[in-house]
Design a protein around this motif. Structure first.
Motif, short mmCIF file in Angstrom:
data_model
loop_
_atom_site.label_atom_id
_atom_site.label_comp_id
_atom_site.label_asym_id
_atom_site.label_seq_id
_atom_site.Cartn_x
_atom_site.Cartn_y
_atom_site.Cartn_z
N ALA A 171 0.83 -1.21 0.00
CA ALA A 171 0.00 0.00 0.00
C ALA A 171 0.86 1.26 0.00
O ALA A 171 0.58 2.22 -0.72
CB ALA A 171 -0.93 -0.01 1.21
N CYS A 172 1.91 1.27 0.82
CA CYS A 172 2.77 2.46 0.93
C CYS A 172 3.52 2.74 -0.36
O CYS A 172 3.78 3.90 -0.71
CB CYS A 172 3.76 2.29 2.09
SG CYS A 172 3.02 2.32 3.73
N ILE A 173 3.90 1.69 -1.09
CA ILE A 173 4.67 1.86 -2.33
C ILE A 173 3.76 2.15 -3.51
O ILE A 173 4.02 3.07 -4.30
CB ILE A 173 5.51 0.59 -2.61
CG1 ILE A 173 6.60 0.43 -1.56
CG2 ILE A 173 6.12 0.65 -4.01
CD1 ILE A 173 7.35 -0.89 -1.65
N ASN A 174 2.68 1.38 -3.65
CA ASN A 174 1.87 1.42 -4.87
C ASN A 174 0.68 2.36 -4.80
O ASN A 174 0.13 2.75 -5.83
CB ASN A 174 1.37 0.01 -5.20
CG ASN A 174 2.51 -0.95 -5.48
OD1 ASN A 174 3.37 -0.68 -6.30
ND2 ASN A 174 2.54 -2.08 -4.78
N CYS A 175 0.26 2.71 -3.59
CA CYS A 175 -0.91 3.57 -3.42
C CYS A 175 -0.48 4.87 -2.75
O CYS A 175 0.66 5.02 -2.36
CB CYS A 175 -1.97 2.85 -2.58
SG CYS A 175 -2.27 1.14 -3.09
N ARG A 176 -1.38 5.77 -2.60
CA ARG A 176 -1.05 7.06 -1.99
C ARG A 176 -2.00 7.38 -0.83
O ARG A 176 -2.73 8.37 -0.87
CB ARG A 176 -1.09 8.18 -3.03
CG ARG A 176 0.00 8.04 -4.09
CD ARG A 176 0.01 9.19 -5.08
NE ARG A 176 1.08 9.04 -6.05
CZ ARG A 176 2.33 9.44 -5.87
NH1 ARG A 176 2.66 10.05 -4.74
NH2 ARG A 176 3.24 9.27 -6.81
N PRO A 177 -2.00 6.53 0.20
CA PRO A 177 -2.79 6.90 1.39
C PRO A 177 -2.18 8.12 2.05
O PRO A 177 -1.01 8.43 1.83
CB PRO A 177 -2.67 5.66 2.28
CG PRO A 177 -1.42 4.99 1.85
CD PRO A 177 -1.26 5.28 0.39
N SER A 178 -2.96 8.82 2.84
CA SER A 178 -2.39 9.97 3.54
C SER A 178 -1.44 9.50 4.64
O SER A 178 -0.41 10.13 4.91
CB SER A 178 -3.51 10.83 4.15
OG SER A 178 -4.26 10.07 5.10
N GLU A 179 -1.79 8.36 5.26
CA GLU A 179 -0.95 7.81 6.33
C GLU A 179 -1.32 6.34 6.51
O GLU A 179 -2.47 5.94 6.31
CB GLU A 179 -1.18 8.58 7.63
CG GLU A 179 -0.17 8.28 8.71
CD GLU A 179 -0.23 9.28 9.86
OE1 GLU A 179 0.46 9.06 10.87
OE2 GLU A 179 -0.98 10.29 9.73
N TYR A 180 -0.33 5.54 6.91
CA TYR A 180 -0.56 4.10 7.09
C TYR A 180 0.07 3.67 8.41
O TYR A 180 1.24 3.95 8.66
CB TYR A 180 0.07 3.30 5.94
CG TYR A 180 -0.43 1.88 5.82
CD1 TYR A 180 -1.39 1.55 4.87
CD2 TYR A 180 0.05 0.86 6.65
CE1 TYR A 180 -1.87 0.25 4.75
CE2 TYR A 180 -0.42 -0.44 6.53
CZ TYR A 180 -1.37 -0.74 5.57
OH TYR A 180 -1.84 -2.02 5.45
N TRP A 181 -0.73 3.03 9.25
CA TRP A 181 -0.22 2.51 10.52
C TRP A 181 -0.20 0.99 10.49
O TRP A 181 -1.23 0.34 10.29
CB TRP A 181 -1.10 2.96 11.69
CG TRP A 181 -0.90 4.39 12.10
CD1 TRP A 181 -0.31 5.38 11.38
CD2 TRP A 181 -1.33 4.99 13.33
NE1 TRP A 181 -0.33 6.57 12.08
CE2 TRP A 181 -0.94 6.35 13.28
CE3 TRP A 181 -1.98 4.52 14.46
CZ2 TRP A 181 -1.20 7.24 14.32
CZ3 TRP A 181 -2.25 5.39 15.50
CH2 TRP A 181 -1.85 6.74 15.43
N PHE A 182 0.99 0.43 10.66
CA PHE A 182 1.14 -1.01 10.84
C PHE A 182 0.96 -1.30 12.34
O PHE A 182 1.65 -0.71 13.17
CB PHE A 182 2.55 -1.47 10.46
CG PHE A 182 2.95 -1.23 9.03
CD1 PHE A 182 2.90 -2.24 8.10
CD2 PHE A 182 3.45 0.02 8.62
CE1 PHE A 182 3.31 -2.04 6.79
CE2 PHE A 182 3.86 0.23 7.32
CZ PHE A 182 3.79 -0.80 6.40
N THR A 183 0.06 -2.21 12.71
CA THR A 183 -0.09 -2.54 14.12
C THR A 183 -0.02 -4.05 14.33
O THR A 183 -0.51 -4.84 13.51
CB THR A 183 -1.42 -2.01 14.72
OG1 THR A 183 -2.51 -2.82 14.26
CG2 THR A 183 -1.64 -0.56 14.34
N ASP A 184 0.59 -4.43 15.43
CA ASP A 184 0.64 -5.83 15.85
C ASP A 184 0.96 -5.83 17.34
O ASP A 184 1.46 -4.83 17.87
CB ASP A 184 1.69 -6.62 15.07
CG ASP A 184 1.37 -8.11 15.00
OD1 ASP A 184 0.94 -8.59 13.93
OD2 ASP A 184 1.54 -8.80 16.03
#
Length: 323
Positions: A171-184
């Motif tokens: 998603a971060c490479i191919n798309c243009r979200p405003s922000e992305y949070w990875f959670t685990d």
């Protein structure tokens, strides 16, 4: 004219090999025409720096040799030499990686520009978690992100149970979200994720801000971090295998739908129908309105799809009372 890397990367067998697809799922009937592609890939510096599991390579090469011998096709010397080379390396304990080519129409002649490289555990369960290897629904979500870039554009996205990070990195490479949070919730998983983001940031531009956040579905206090900034989209893949976690997961999902604007997409592999049905019942118990669709079997050459993959879409039309 010699073989170009772009030809390799657009070859289905090469793409399956790079992400260590089970041999039973790979069609080797025409492998004699593709041997040069495989040998070219094996000699590439990125596979030397970030190697596939050695035993997988030897089994793959042995399958090629057997297929060609059974078909009466003369084997190139280089194929035998590569097989012997990797047989001698079989004691190598790793770390090992997989390389995912999500695009069906590669135009770049550079391997590093076309793959997402992920360090993964060689065991399904490692260090008390299943999050150190990429599961089928995670691959499906990664491909979905690539094919639905417009649905992620300008969105604040939170991924639950991000694991190795393939979906989010896609998603971060191919798309243009405003922000992305990875959670685990697992520290070991998040450390591996940091390593994977660093690898891929070396070769790719991440088209958004991102953060890596430790978050457990059991942590009610932890949900407060989302009070000031509401996500537009929640993503998760292969998070419903443990029925003891259904209640905390659905409780967290209900929290996210309280603002009546957040959408949720869950990619779920149907391994056990009873477990899946139990999860749907838990969604209903928490008054979460959902629809479900099955992913087409031919969705991506990277998917083995021994079991169906469902997409559960949750979007509320009613604001819940806070419990």
């Amino acid at each position: 004219m010699g073989i170009m890397m772009v030809d390799c990367l657009n070859n289905d067998t090469v793409r399956q090999f790079l992400c260590a697809t089970q041999l039973a799922a790979i069609n080797l009937k025409n492998i004699s025409k593709e041997v040069d592609f495989i040998l070219m890939i094996l000699s590439h510096p990125i596979l030397k720096k970030y190697p596939l599991k050695t035993t997988y390579i030897t089994r793959f090469l042995k399958a090629i040799i057997s297929q060609m011998e059974n078909s009466g096709i003369e084997l190139p010397d280089e194929l035998y030499l590569k097989y012997v080379e990797f047989i001698q390396k079989e004691s190598n304990e790793g770390p090992f990686y997989k390389h995912y080519v999500l695009d069906n129409d590669i135009i770049s002649n550079e391997l590093v520009e076309s793959v997402i490289t992920i360090q993964e555990s060689i065991s399904i369960v490692s260090q008390g978690t299943t999050g150190l290897c990429t599961w089928q629904a995670g691959i499906a979500l990664s491909c979905w992100c690539f094919k639905n870039q417009d649905k992620l554009k300008d969105k604040f996205i939170i991924e639950l149970g991000c694991g190795t990070g393939l979906s989010g990195i896609s998603a971060c490479i191919n798309c243009r979200p405003s922000e992305y949070w990875f959670t685990d919730c697992h520290t070991t998983v998040l450390n591996t994720l940091r390593h994977n983001t660093q690898i891929n940031e070396t070769h790719h531009k991440f088209n958004c801000k991102y953060d890596i956040v430790q978050f457990s579905w059991n942590d009610i206090e932890g949900l407060k971090m989302f009070e000031k900034k509401k996500p537009d989209l929640i993503l998760a893949a292969d998070v419903i295998f443990d029925h003891t976690m259904f209640e905390p997961l659905c409780s967290s999902l209900r929290y996210f739908t309280n603002n009546n604007t957040t959408e949720i997409l869950l990619f779920c592999t149907l391994r056990n129908p009873e477990t899946y049905t139990k999860f749907l019942e838990t969604l209903q118990k928490y008054d979460l309105k959902f629809t479900q669709n099955i992913l087409p079997k031919n969705y991506s050459i990277l998917l083995q799809q021994e079991c169906p993959i469902y997409i559960i879409h949750i979007k509320q039309n009613v604001v819940h009372n806070q419990d």
